[in-house]
Scaffold this active site. Structure first.
Site, PDB file in Angstrom:
ATOM      1  N   ASP A   1       7.973  20.893  34.045  1.00 25.20           N
ATOM      2  CA  ASP A   1       7.325  22.208  33.977  1.00 25.20           C
ATOM      3  C   ASP A   1       8.268  23.338  34.348  1.00 25.20           C
ATOM      4  O   ASP A   1       9.408  23.115  34.770  1.00 25.20           O
ATOM      5  CB  ASP A   1       6.093  22.227  34.881  1.00 25.20           C
TER       6      ASP A   1
ATOM      7  N   GLU B   1       9.883  23.263  37.604  1.00 21.88           N
ATOM      8  CA  GLU B   1      10.841  22.158  37.733  1.00 21.88           C
ATOM      9  C   GLU B   1      10.398  21.123  38.770  1.00 21.88           C
ATOM     10  O   GLU B   1      11.190  20.635  39.563  1.00 21.88           O
ATOM     11  CB  GLU B   1      12.234  22.712  38.070  1.00 21.88           C
TER      12      GLU B   1
END
Length: 434
Positions: free
Chosen positions: A170, A173
Site C-alpha cells: 500500500d 508501505e
C-alpha cells in the site's frame, strides 16, 4: 519544497521525499511522491499559462520535463521488483530509488502498484497543457514508450490477488492487500493513458484496452464499500486495521476528473467516508481533545503507531489535514456546478452535519443547496485553520504534528506535505472562481 527538487548531489529530475537523511531516512526518490509533487508543479505551470507569465512557464515546464526524463531513465534499469516478478518490464512497479538514479536494493515493501498510474496521470496532465501552449507534439509523441510501459504494468497486475503470489504493497508501505487507493490510482492512470494513445500515440487498440481495464477496476473499487459502516475500507483482508484511512480521501481527490465523476468527493459514499474518517479524530489525539470546537488534526488512521519519536505515538499528518480540506473544496465546487444535490440514505446524516436536514430521495436546490455548499466550503477552511494553528509563525512543513504537544515531528520538509497544501489551495481557488 523547491529545495527538494534535484538537490545537490542528485541526478537532475530527482525529487527527494524529504530533507531528512536520518531518523527517518527519507532522502530518496519515491515514484509516488515525485508524481504527486510534479502534479502540483503542473498546476503552477497551468496558472503561468493563464496569467501569461512566460518566465514561470519556462521554469515549471523545465521542472516537469526534468522529472519525466529522470523517471524515463529509471525504466531502463533492473531493480528488486524484477527479482520478485521475474519480468524486466515490471521494473516500473519499484517504489523507491537512490538520488543518483540507481536502484535501491535494500529490503523494502515492493512492488507498489500505484506508481505507474500516478506517473501517467501527472505526465498527461502536463501534456494537456504543454502541447496546446507550445505546439510541441513531438515531445508528447516521444513519451509513448514510457506511458505504454507503465500502463502495460497496470494491465498485467491490476487483478493480482495481493494476499498470495506477487505482493501489492500500500501507499503507507505497510501491508500487501487489495487497496482502494491503488485501484483508483490505476484507474485514473488508465483513463489518462487512453487519452494519450488516442491523442498522441496513434494507437486506438491500446486506448481501448486501457479503458476496458479501467472499467474492470470499478467493481473492484466498489467492493471496498461497507454498508454497515458507511465508509470505504482501504484494505479488505486486514483484521487489525478497521478504522477509515485517509488513503480513501487521497484516492478520491487524486483520481477525480471533471467529466469522470467515479467516486468523486461529492458522491454520497465518498462524502460519507470522508465524514466518518475525519470525525473519528475529534477525541483521538490530546491536541484535539483540547480543541473540540475546531476541525480536528487528522492522522492516517486510528491504529497508526508510526513515528512516535517521544513515545506519544503517531500524530496528525499535515498531508492528511490538507487532503481533507481539498476534498471539501472539490465537493463544494461539484455541488455548486451541478446546481443540485441528491439526498440519499447514505449522505443524509452528512448533509445534516453540514446544517441541511432533508428527506432521503429529495433534491436540494436554491437556499438549501447554497447552505450546503457554503458549509462544506467552510469546513475545508476549518481544516486549513487547524493547520495554520499548529504551523504557527514558521512555515516549514514536516511529516506530522505530535499528538500530545502539537509540535512538529517526523521527517523535516516533507515534499508531499507541501504538494498537498498546494493542491488544496488550488482547489479552493477553483471554487472561488466559479
Amino acid at each position: 519544497m523547491m529545495n527538494n527538487l534535484s538537490p545537490a548531489g542528485s541526478k537532475t529530475g530527482c525529487i527527494v521525499a524529504a530533507q531528512s537523511q536520518t531518523n527517518p531516512p527519507y532522502y530518496y526518490h519515491w515514484s509516488r511522491d515525485g508524481a504527486l509533487t510534479m502534479y502540483a508543479i503542473t498546476l503552477q505551470y497551468i496558472n503561468a499559462i493563464d496569467s501569461g507569465n512566460i518566465t514561470l512557464q519556462s521554469t515549471y515546464a523545465a521542472l516537469v520535463k526534468n522529472w519525466i526524463s529522470f523517471e524515463y531513465g529509471l525504466q531502463s534499469i533492473s531493480n528488486p521488483t524484477v527479482t520478485i516478478t521475474r519480468n524486466m518490464q515490471d521494473n516500473v512497479g519499484e517504489p523507491k530509488f537512490n538520488i543518483d538514479g540507481t536502484a535501491y536494493t535494500e529490503c523494502w515493501g515492493r512492488p507498489q502498484n500505484d506508481g505507474p498510474g500516478l506517473r501517467t496521470r501527472t505526465t498527461v496532465k502536463f501534456l494537456r497543457a504543454y502541447v496546446p501552449n507550445t505546439g510541441d507534439t513531438s515531445y508528447a509523441s516521444s513519451l509513448y514508450n514510457m506511458i505504454s510501459r507503465d500502463m502495460s504494468y497496470v494491465v498485467r497486475h491490476y487483478a493480482d490477488a495481493c494476499t498470495s503470489g506477487t505482493p501489492c504493497i500500500d501507499l503507507w508501505e505497510e501491508r500487501s492487500d487489495s487497496h482502494f487507493y491503488t485501484d483508483l490510482s490505476q484507474r485514473r492512470g488508465l483513463k489518462e493513458g487512453a487519452y494519450y494513445m488516442n491523442t498522441w500515440g496513434s494507437n486506438s487498440t491500446l486506448a481501448n484496452q486501457y479503458l476496458s481495464v479501467a472499467s474492470a477496476l470499478e467493481p473492484r473499487t466498489e467492493v471496498h464499500w461497507v454498508d454497515s459502516l458507511l465508509y470505504y475500507k482501504e484494505m479488505l483482508d486486514v483484521s487489525d486495521r478497521n478504522s477509515p484511512d485517509v488513503a480513501i480521501v487521497l484516492g478520491s481527490i487524486q483520481s477525480r476528473d471533471e467529466i469522470d465523476p467515479f467516486v468523486s468527493p461529492s458522491s454520497d459514499k465518498m462524502l460519507s467516508s470522508a465524514y466518518k474518517y475525519a470525525t473519528q479524530f475529534r477525541g483521538h489525539f490530546s491536541i484535539n481533545k483540547n480543541r473540540m470546537a475546531y476541525a480536528p488534526a487528522v492522522g492516517r488512521y486510528l491504529e497508526d503507531v508510526y513515528n512516535g519519536s517521544d513515545g506519544n505515538g503517531s500524530g496528525a499528518w499535515l498531508l492528511a489535514i490538507n487532503a481533507v480540506a481539498e476534498l471539501h473544496y472539490v465537493a463544494a465546487a461539484e455541488f455548486q456546478t451541478a446546481g443540485q444535490a441528491n439526498v440519499t440514505a447514505i449522505n443524509q446524516p452528512v448533509f445534516a452535519y453540514y446544517g441541511v436536514n432533508a428527506t432521503s430521495g429529495s433534491i436540494l436546490t436554491g437556499s438549501q443547496l447554497s447552505t450546503l455548499v457554503a458549509n462544506i466550503f467552510g469546513e475545508g477552511d476549518s481544516y486549513l485553520d487547524t493547520l495554520r494553528y499548529y504551523m504557527g509563525s514558521e512555515q516549514d512543513m514536516t511529516e506530522q504534528f505530535n499528538p500530545v504537544s502539537g509540535v512538529r515531528q517526523g521527517a523535516k520538509h516533507l515534499t508531499w506535505s507541501y504538494a498537498s497544501f498546494i493542491t488544496a489551495i488550488e482547489a479552493r481557488n477553483t471554487f472561488l472562481a466559479l
